[in-house]
Design a protein around this motif. Sequence first.
Motif, PDB file in Angstrom:
ATOM      1  N   ILE A   7       0.840  -1.193   0.000  1.00  0.00           N
ATOM      2  CA  ILE A   7       0.000   0.000   0.000  1.00  0.00           C
ATOM      3  C   ILE A   7       0.878   1.247   0.000  1.00  0.00           C
ATOM      4  O   ILE A   7       1.663   1.469   0.917  1.00  0.00           O
ATOM      5  CB  ILE A   7      -0.940   0.020   1.220  1.00  0.00           C
ATOM      6  CG1 ILE A   7      -1.834  -1.219   1.216  1.00  0.00           C
ATOM      7  CG2 ILE A   7      -1.788   1.301   1.217  1.00  0.00           C
ATOM      8  CD1 ILE A   7      -2.668  -1.373   2.478  1.00  0.00           C
ATOM      9  N   ASN A   8       0.724   2.038  -1.042  1.00  0.00           N
ATOM     10  CA  ASN A   8       1.386   3.336  -1.137  1.00  0.00           C
ATOM     11  C   ASN A   8       0.441   4.345  -0.503  1.00  0.00           C
ATOM     12  O   ASN A   8      -0.570   4.723  -1.087  1.00  0.00           O
ATOM     13  CB  ASN A   8       1.657   3.676  -2.605  1.00  0.00           C
ATOM     14  CG  ASN A   8       2.323   5.020  -2.778  1.00  0.00           C
ATOM     15  OD1 ASN A   8       2.259   5.885  -1.904  1.00  0.00           O
ATOM     16  ND2 ASN A   8       2.956   5.217  -3.921  1.00  0.00           N
ATOM     17  N   ALA A   9       0.767   4.774   0.705  1.00  0.00           N
ATOM     18  CA  ALA A   9      -0.105   5.663   1.475  1.00  0.00           C
ATOM     19  C   ALA A   9       0.338   7.123   1.400  1.00  0.00           C
ATOM     20  O   ALA A   9      -0.038   7.935   2.237  1.00  0.00           O
ATOM     21  CB  ALA A   9      -0.172   5.190   2.922  1.00  0.00           C
ATOM     22  N   HIS A  10       1.118   7.452   0.386  1.00  0.00           N
ATOM     23  CA  HIS A  10       1.565   8.834   0.197  1.00  0.00           C
ATOM     24  C   HIS A  10       0.409   9.721  -0.253  1.00  0.00           C
ATOM     25  O   HIS A  10      -0.496   9.274  -0.944  1.00  0.00           O
ATOM     26  CB  HIS A  10       2.666   8.874  -0.870  1.00  0.00           C
ATOM     27  CG  HIS A  10       3.242  10.232  -1.068  1.00  0.00           C
ATOM     28  ND1 HIS A  10       2.753  11.118  -1.997  1.00  0.00           N
ATOM     29  CD2 HIS A  10       4.257  10.865  -0.434  1.00  0.00           C
ATOM     30  CE1 HIS A  10       3.446  12.232  -1.930  1.00  0.00           C
ATOM     31  NE2 HIS A  10       4.369  12.107  -1.000  1.00  0.00           N
ATOM     32  N   ASN A  42      -0.963  -4.224  -5.518  1.00  0.00           N
ATOM     33  CA  ASN A  42      -0.639  -2.868  -5.081  1.00  0.00           C
ATOM     34  C   ASN A  42      -1.886  -2.006  -4.967  1.00  0.00           C
ATOM     35  O   ASN A  42      -2.853  -2.207  -5.707  1.00  0.00           O
ATOM     36  CB  ASN A  42       0.302  -2.193  -6.080  1.00  0.00           C
ATOM     37  CG  ASN A  42       1.737  -2.637  -5.932  1.00  0.00           C
ATOM     38  OD1 ASN A  42       2.517  -2.004  -5.235  1.00  0.00           O
ATOM     39  ND2 ASN A  42       2.091  -3.743  -6.583  1.00  0.00           N
ATOM     40  N   THR A  43      -1.808  -1.050  -4.053  1.00  0.00           N
ATOM     41  CA  THR A  43      -2.792   0.028  -3.959  1.00  0.00           C
ATOM     42  C   THR A  43      -2.018   1.327  -3.787  1.00  0.00           C
ATOM     43  O   THR A  43      -1.106   1.388  -2.964  1.00  0.00           O
ATOM     44  CB  THR A  43      -3.725  -0.174  -2.745  1.00  0.00           C
ATOM     45  OG1 THR A  43      -4.520  -1.328  -2.959  1.00  0.00           O
ATOM     46  CG2 THR A  43      -4.636   1.031  -2.546  1.00  0.00           C
ATOM     47  N   ALA A  44      -2.375   2.334  -4.574  1.00  0.00           N
ATOM     48  CA  ALA A  44      -1.853   3.685  -4.396  1.00  0.00           C
ATOM     49  C   ALA A  44      -3.050   4.542  -3.976  1.00  0.00           C
ATOM     50  O   ALA A  44      -3.901   4.874  -4.802  1.00  0.00           O
ATOM     51  CB  ALA A  44      -1.214   4.203  -5.671  1.00  0.00           C
ATOM     52  N   ILE A  45      -3.113   4.841  -2.700  1.00  0.00           N
ATOM     53  CA  ILE A  45      -4.310   5.474  -2.132  1.00  0.00           C
ATOM     54  C   ILE A  45      -4.674   6.763  -2.855  1.00  0.00           C
ATOM     55  O   ILE A  45      -5.848   6.987  -3.164  1.00  0.00           O
ATOM     56  CB  ILE A  45      -4.120   5.709  -0.621  1.00  0.00           C
ATOM     57  CG1 ILE A  45      -4.060   4.362   0.115  1.00  0.00           C
ATOM     58  CG2 ILE A  45      -5.239   6.578  -0.062  1.00  0.00           C
ATOM     59  CD1 ILE A  45      -3.683   4.463   1.583  1.00  0.00           C
ATOM     60  N   ASP A  46      -3.695   7.600  -3.144  1.00  0.00           N
ATOM     61  CA  ASP A  46      -4.049   8.896  -3.734  1.00  0.00           C
ATOM     62  C   ASP A  46      -4.471   8.807  -5.203  1.00  0.00           C
ATOM     63  O   ASP A  46      -4.892   9.789  -5.791  1.00  0.00           O
ATOM     64  CB  ASP A  46      -2.950   9.947  -3.523  1.00  0.00           C
ATOM     65  CG  ASP A  46      -1.708   9.734  -4.361  1.00  0.00           C
ATOM     66  OD1 ASP A  46      -1.570   8.682  -5.013  1.00  0.00           O
ATOM     67  OD2 ASP A  46      -0.848  10.637  -4.364  1.00  0.00           O
ATOM     68  N   LYS A  47      -4.406   7.620  -5.785  1.00  0.00           N
ATOM     69  CA  LYS A  47      -4.916   7.424  -7.145  1.00  0.00           C
ATOM     70  C   LYS A  47      -6.368   6.937  -7.132  1.00  0.00           C
ATOM     71  O   LYS A  47      -6.968   6.736  -8.182  1.00  0.00           O
ATOM     72  CB  LYS A  47      -4.025   6.449  -7.901  1.00  0.00           C
ATOM     73  CG  LYS A  47      -2.620   6.978  -8.099  1.00  0.00           C
ATOM     74  CD  LYS A  47      -1.888   6.218  -9.149  1.00  0.00           C
ATOM     75  CE  LYS A  47      -0.452   6.645  -9.335  1.00  0.00           C
ATOM     76  NZ  LYS A  47      -0.154   8.028  -9.230  1.00  0.00           N
ATOM     77  N   GLY A  48      -6.905   6.741  -5.938  1.00  0.00           N
ATOM     78  CA  GLY A  48      -8.286   6.284  -5.796  1.00  0.00           C
ATOM     79  C   GLY A  48      -8.346   4.786  -5.537  1.00  0.00           C
ATOM     80  O   GLY A  48      -7.404   4.049  -5.848  1.00  0.00           O
TER      81      GLY A  48
END
Length: 196
Positions: A7-10, A42-48
């Motif tokens: 998880i990319n939480a940036h 993967n999850t990139a939070i700021d991409k939705g």
Amino acid sequence: MKKILIINAHQKYESFAEGNLTQSYIDKANNFFTKNGFEVKNTAIDKGYDVKEELEKFAWADYVLFQYPVYWMSLPWISKKYIDEICSGGAGTVTYESDGRSRTDASKKYGSGGLLKGKKYMLSITYNCPESEFDNKDGFFEGLSLDQANFAVHKTFQFCGLEQLKTYSVHDVYKGDLNLEKELEKFEDILKDNFL
């Protein structure tokens, strides 16, 4: 095959926090886990994200790597929102059954109702503050360790049943003399300790 959710939480702030450092760690983690035979999502939070899909990823994963920058002594707000939505959205199905207590069994303690038991998580954190501020009674964190300063994040994962692995952190990221290659080597060493 072992399965990991990264998880990319940036949270991006133009010209201040673009996310390049966080992405360097995400890239290193993806390469490490792929090379070592893990199945990776993967999850990139700021991409939705879609809450249902995220819950499916948590149910699927054996491990979670949570990569985040510390903003104002805590998570970026969109990452806290993500945690709130995922943990609450999985109540009774994926994340937790109850808070663990029972009216008929006093031995059942608060925080023991997580449904993700048997899974493990790792925090990987980027900081502007120097490492010397931790474990230092005269430091800004008043003697707290790195993990104690991130207590709420740890307790959230643990409430859902996940088991903590060793935390990685990098410090002084705005100082201008960060040796990223050396730090990524340290990061990989912790990945080896935690996952191999």
